[in-house]
Each structure stands twice: as structure tokens, then as C-alpha cells.
Design a protein around this motif. Structure first.
Motif, PDB file in Angstrom:
ATOM      1  N   PRO A 196      82.504 -50.029 118.501  1.00  0.00           N
ATOM      2  CA  PRO A 196      81.435 -49.470 119.341  1.00  0.00           C
ATOM      3  C   PRO A 196      81.793 -48.092 119.908  1.00  0.00           C
ATOM      4  O   PRO A 196      80.929 -47.236 120.049  1.00  0.00           O
ATOM      5  CB  PRO A 196      81.267 -50.487 120.472  1.00  0.00           C
ATOM      6  N   LEU A 197      83.069 -47.878 120.203  1.00  0.00           N
ATOM      7  CA  LEU A 197      83.502 -46.585 120.717  1.00  0.00           C
ATOM      8  C   LEU A 197      83.319 -45.490 119.657  1.00  0.00           C
ATOM      9  O   LEU A 197      82.857 -44.382 119.953  1.00  0.00           O
ATOM     10  CB  LEU A 197      84.965 -46.665 121.153  1.00  0.00           C
ATOM     11  N   ALA A 198      83.652 -45.805 118.409  1.00  0.00           N
ATOM     12  CA  ALA A 198      83.471 -44.854 117.311  1.00  0.00           C
ATOM     13  C   ALA A 198      81.988 -44.525 117.128  1.00  0.00           C
ATOM     14  O   ALA A 198      81.626 -43.360 116.896  1.00  0.00           O
ATOM     15  CB  ALA A 198      84.060 -45.417 116.018  1.00  0.00           C
ATOM     16  N   ASP A 199      81.139 -45.543 117.241  1.00  0.00           N
ATOM     17  CA  ASP A 199      79.689 -45.320 117.138  1.00  0.00           C
ATOM     18  C   ASP A 199      79.212 -44.381 118.233  1.00  0.00           C
ATOM     19  O   ASP A 199      78.431 -43.457 117.987  1.00  0.00           O
ATOM     20  CB  ASP A 199      78.923 -46.640 117.253  1.00  0.00           C
ATOM     21  N   LYS A 200      79.676 -44.635 119.455  1.00  0.00           N
ATOM     22  CA  LYS A 200      79.274 -43.801 120.595  1.00  0.00           C
ATOM     23  C   LYS A 200      79.726 -42.362 120.386  1.00  0.00           C
ATOM     24  O   LYS A 200      78.966 -41.426 120.660  1.00  0.00           O
ATOM     25  CB  LYS A 200      79.872 -44.354 121.887  1.00  0.00           C
ATOM     26  N   LEU A 201      80.933 -42.194 119.929  1.00  0.00           N
ATOM     27  CA  LEU A 201      81.461 -40.853 119.701  1.00  0.00           C
ATOM     28  C   LEU A 201      80.628 -40.119 118.652  1.00  0.00           C
ATOM     29  O   LEU A 201      80.242 -38.951 118.853  1.00  0.00           O
ATOM     30  CB  LEU A 201      82.927 -40.943 119.265  1.00  0.00           C
ATOM     31  N   LEU A 202      80.331 -40.782 117.560  1.00  0.00           N
ATOM     32  CA  LEU A 202      79.542 -40.177 116.486  1.00  0.00           C
ATOM     33  C   LEU A 202      78.131 -39.825 116.958  1.00  0.00           C
ATOM     34  O   LEU A 202      77.674 -38.685 116.822  1.00  0.00           O
ATOM     35  CB  LEU A 202      79.476 -41.116 115.282  1.00  0.00           C
ATOM     36  N   VAL A 203      77.440 -40.794 117.512  1.00  0.00           N
ATOM     37  CA  VAL A 203      76.033 -40.597 117.863  1.00  0.00           C
ATOM     38  C   VAL A 203      75.886 -39.645 119.050  1.00  0.00           C
ATOM     39  O   VAL A 203      75.023 -38.758 119.035  1.00  0.00           O
ATOM     40  CB  VAL A 203      75.343 -41.951 118.136  1.00  0.00           C
ATOM     41  N   CYS A 204      76.724 -39.786 120.061  1.00  0.00           N
ATOM     42  CA  CYS A 204      76.621 -38.894 121.217  1.00  0.00           C
ATOM     43  C   CYS A 204      76.961 -37.459 120.835  1.00  0.00           C
ATOM     44  O   CYS A 204      76.316 -36.519 121.306  1.00  0.00           O
ATOM     45  CB  CYS A 204      77.499 -39.385 122.363  1.00  0.00           C
ATOM     46  N   SER A 205      77.963 -37.270 119.988  1.00  0.00           N
ATOM     47  CA  SER A 205      78.292 -35.929 119.508  1.00  0.00           C
ATOM     48  C   SER A 205      77.103 -35.322 118.773  1.00  0.00           C
ATOM     49  O   SER A 205      76.769 -34.146 118.964  1.00  0.00           O
ATOM     50  CB  SER A 205      79.505 -35.972 118.577  1.00  0.00           C
ATOM     51  N   ALA A 206      76.464 -36.120 117.943  1.00  0.00           N
ATOM     52  CA  ALA A 206      75.302 -35.638 117.193  1.00  0.00           C
ATOM     53  C   ALA A 206      74.167 -35.250 118.135  1.00  0.00           C
ATOM     54  O   ALA A 206      73.550 -34.190 117.976  1.00  0.00           O
ATOM     55  CB  ALA A 206      74.831 -36.702 116.207  1.00  0.00           C
ATOM     56  N   MET A 207      73.907 -36.084 119.131  1.00  0.00           N
ATOM     57  CA  MET A 207      72.812 -35.784 120.054  1.00  0.00           C
ATOM     58  C   MET A 207      73.113 -34.534 120.873  1.00  0.00           C
ATOM     59  O   MET A 207      72.217 -33.724 121.113  1.00  0.00           O
ATOM     60  CB  MET A 207      72.510 -36.987 120.937  1.00  0.00           C
ATOM     61  N   ILE A 208      74.360 -34.361 121.289  1.00  0.00           N
ATOM     62  CA  ILE A 208      74.727 -33.146 122.020  1.00  0.00           C
ATOM     63  C   ILE A 208      74.510 -31.920 121.134  1.00  0.00           C
ATOM     64  O   ILE A 208      74.012 -30.895 121.600  1.00  0.00           O
ATOM     65  CB  ILE A 208      76.181 -33.243 122.536  1.00  0.00           C
ATOM     66  N   CYS A 209      74.855 -32.020 119.865  1.00  0.00           N
ATOM     67  CA  CYS A 209      74.639 -30.913 118.928  1.00  0.00           C
ATOM     68  C   CYS A 209      73.158 -30.596 118.738  1.00  0.00           C
ATOM     69  O   CYS A 209      72.792 -29.451 118.447  1.00  0.00           O
ATOM     70  CB  CYS A 209      75.267 -31.232 117.567  1.00  0.00           C
ATOM     71  N   LEU A 210      72.295 -31.584 118.900  1.00  0.00           N
ATOM     72  CA  LEU A 210      70.861 -31.376 118.705  1.00  0.00           C
ATOM     73  C   LEU A 210      70.195 -30.680 119.893  1.00  0.00           C
ATOM     74  O   LEU A 210      69.075 -30.165 119.766  1.00  0.00           O
ATOM     75  CB  LEU A 210      70.167 -32.708 118.404  1.00  0.00           C
ATOM     76  N   ILE A 211      70.877 -30.639 121.044  1.00  0.00           N
ATOM     77  CA  ILE A 211      70.291 -29.980 122.219  1.00  0.00           C
ATOM     78  C   ILE A 211      70.100 -28.484 121.981  1.00  0.00           C
ATOM     79  O   ILE A 211      68.980 -27.980 122.138  1.00  0.00           O
ATOM     80  CB  ILE A 211      71.110 -30.256 123.499  1.00  0.00           C
ATOM     81  N   PRO A 212      71.155 -27.725 121.609  1.00  0.00           N
ATOM     82  CA  PRO A 212      70.936 -26.281 121.427  1.00  0.00           C
ATOM     83  C   PRO A 212      70.004 -25.944 120.257  1.00  0.00           C
ATOM     84  O   PRO A 212      69.460 -24.840 120.193  1.00  0.00           O
ATOM     85  CB  PRO A 212      72.342 -25.716 121.188  1.00  0.00           C
ATOM     86  N   LEU A 213      69.799 -26.904 119.368  1.00  0.00           N
ATOM     87  CA  LEU A 213      68.867 -26.681 118.259  1.00  0.00           C
ATOM     88  C   LEU A 213      67.421 -26.946 118.673  1.00  0.00           C
ATOM     89  O   LEU A 213      66.502 -26.786 117.871  1.00  0.00           O
ATOM     90  CB  LEU A 213      69.248 -27.585 117.078  1.00  0.00           C
ATOM     91  N   GLY A 214      67.227 -27.399 119.922  1.00  0.00           N
ATOM     92  CA  GLY A 214      65.886 -27.653 120.435  1.00  0.00           C
ATOM     93  C   GLY A 214      65.279 -28.953 119.949  1.00  0.00           C
ATOM     94  O   GLY A 214      64.081 -29.185 120.105  1.00  0.00           O
ATOM     95  N   LYS A 215      66.092 -29.825 119.377  1.00  0.00           N
ATOM     96  CA  LYS A 215      65.585 -31.097 118.849  1.00  0.00           C
ATOM     97  C   LYS A 215      65.555 -32.193 119.911  1.00  0.00           C
ATOM     98  O   LYS A 215      64.756 -33.119 119.832  1.00  0.00           O
ATOM     99  CB  LYS A 215      66.428 -31.559 117.658  1.00  0.00           C
TER     100      LYS A 215
END
Length: 180
Positions: free
Chosen positions: A68-87
Motif C-alpha cells: 500500500p505504501l508503494a501504491d501511495k507513493l506512485l499515485v500521489c507522485s503522479a497526482m502532484i505532477c498533474l497539478i502544474p499541468l493544470g489537470k
């Protein structure tokens, strides 16, 4: 270290590469597609590690905690990356990450009491909805895919809240016993 745990560790190792391609121009126009492939492969390891662990009787406390920690790291990192892209907006990502911190803290308290809390079905549904949302948003194909991305975003948010409530309701004794 067994195969499912190796897949979990591989997923963690893939995160910085994914972030690199999401946030740099190193690969030019191919960046988003490279990032998408890395994210999809990492997401597939999530499905595989659990299936292999259960089928071969290789379920471990390491896997129950780190998967679950690996999932959180992957998904949260992806969502943070989507912020500056305006997504995605920051408030949305903060709500998701806050839930992840709460559950991680909850698991640590449980662990101190000798209890391992494995992922629930609601948590798994939440993770899958978030992964599909990220995939659709990285693809950025426009049109109907923007609508699908929005639907997945709201589904992910609802499942995030439902899974938080589910974890707390099913494990409230962890908070009321030993040291709290």
C-alpha cells in the motif's frame, strides 16, 4: 525476498523515473508517453504482486505494509505532477494525500500494537480508480476523455473518503487500545 516483494520494491524504484519524465523535457514530445508507460507498468506490478502472493502463499508482513505504501507513493507522485499541468487542483490532491497520511499513521499505531492492517477492498477500488484517472489525464486526448477523466477524478475522491471511513470503522479498536 520473494517475487511479490521484489515487484513492490520495483514499483517504488520506478517512481523517480516516472516523475523525471513527467516534469522535465529530457525526452521531448515523448516525455508524457514514456511517463505513461512507466506508470502503467508500475501499476501492473501492483496487480501482479498481490495475485502472485495470494496464489503462491507468499503473503508477508513486509508486503502487507509496503504494497500500500508503494501504491501511495506512485499515485500521489503522479497526482502532484498533474497539478502544474493544470489537470488537477491542489485542494483535490491535498485531500487524497491527507487520507493517505491518516491511513499510514493508523497502520503505524496498529503495528505498534502488533496488528497488521492489510488493504481493504474499498482501498483497492480507490487505488484502481486513481490509477485509471492518472492514466487518462496523462494521455490528455481531449474530448470525451476529458469527461472520463473528470468522472474518474470524482469517483477517486468519493472512494478515497469512503475507504477512509471504512478503515476507521473496521479498526477503531486500534485507536482506542494500547498507548492511545
Amino acid at each position: 525476498m520473494n517475487l511479490p516483494n521484489k515487484l513492490t520494491v520495483l514499483r517504488i524504484i520506478m517512481v523517480p523515473f516516472f516523475v523525471f519524465f513527467m516534469l522535465t523535457d529530457a525526452g521531448g514530445a515523448a516525455n508524457k508517453w514514456i511517463a505513461l508507460v512507466i506508470f502503467c507498468v508500475a501499476s501492473l506490478t501492483d496487480m501482479l504482486d498481490g495475485k502472485i502472493a495470494r496464489a503462491r502463499g507468499l503473503v508477508t508482513n513486509f508486503g502487507k505494509f509496503m504494497d500500500p505504501l508503494a501504491d501511495k507513493l506512485l499515485v500521489c507522485s503522479a497526482m502532484i505532477c498533474l497539478i502544474p499541468l493544470g489537470k488537477l487542483t491542489a485542494w483535490f490532491v491535498i485531500v487524497i494525500i491527507a487520507r493517505e497520511f491518516i491511513i499510514s499513521g493508523f497502520r503505524l499505531v496498529a503495528s505498534d500494537n502488533g496488528i497488521v492492517i492489510a488493504a481493504s477492498y474499498w482501498g483497492k477500488f480507490k487505488t484502481v480508480s486513481q490509477m485509471f484517472m492518472v492514466i487518462v489525464m496523462i494521455m490528455d486526448l481531449g474530448g470525451v476523455f476529458d469527461v472520463i477523466g473528470t468522472v474518474l477524478m470524482w469517483a477517486a475522491l468519493i472512494l478515497t473518503i469512503v475507504s477512509l471511513i471504512d478503515y476507521i470503522a473496521k479498526n477503531v479498536e486500534v485507536l482506542t487500545q494500547g498507548g492511545m
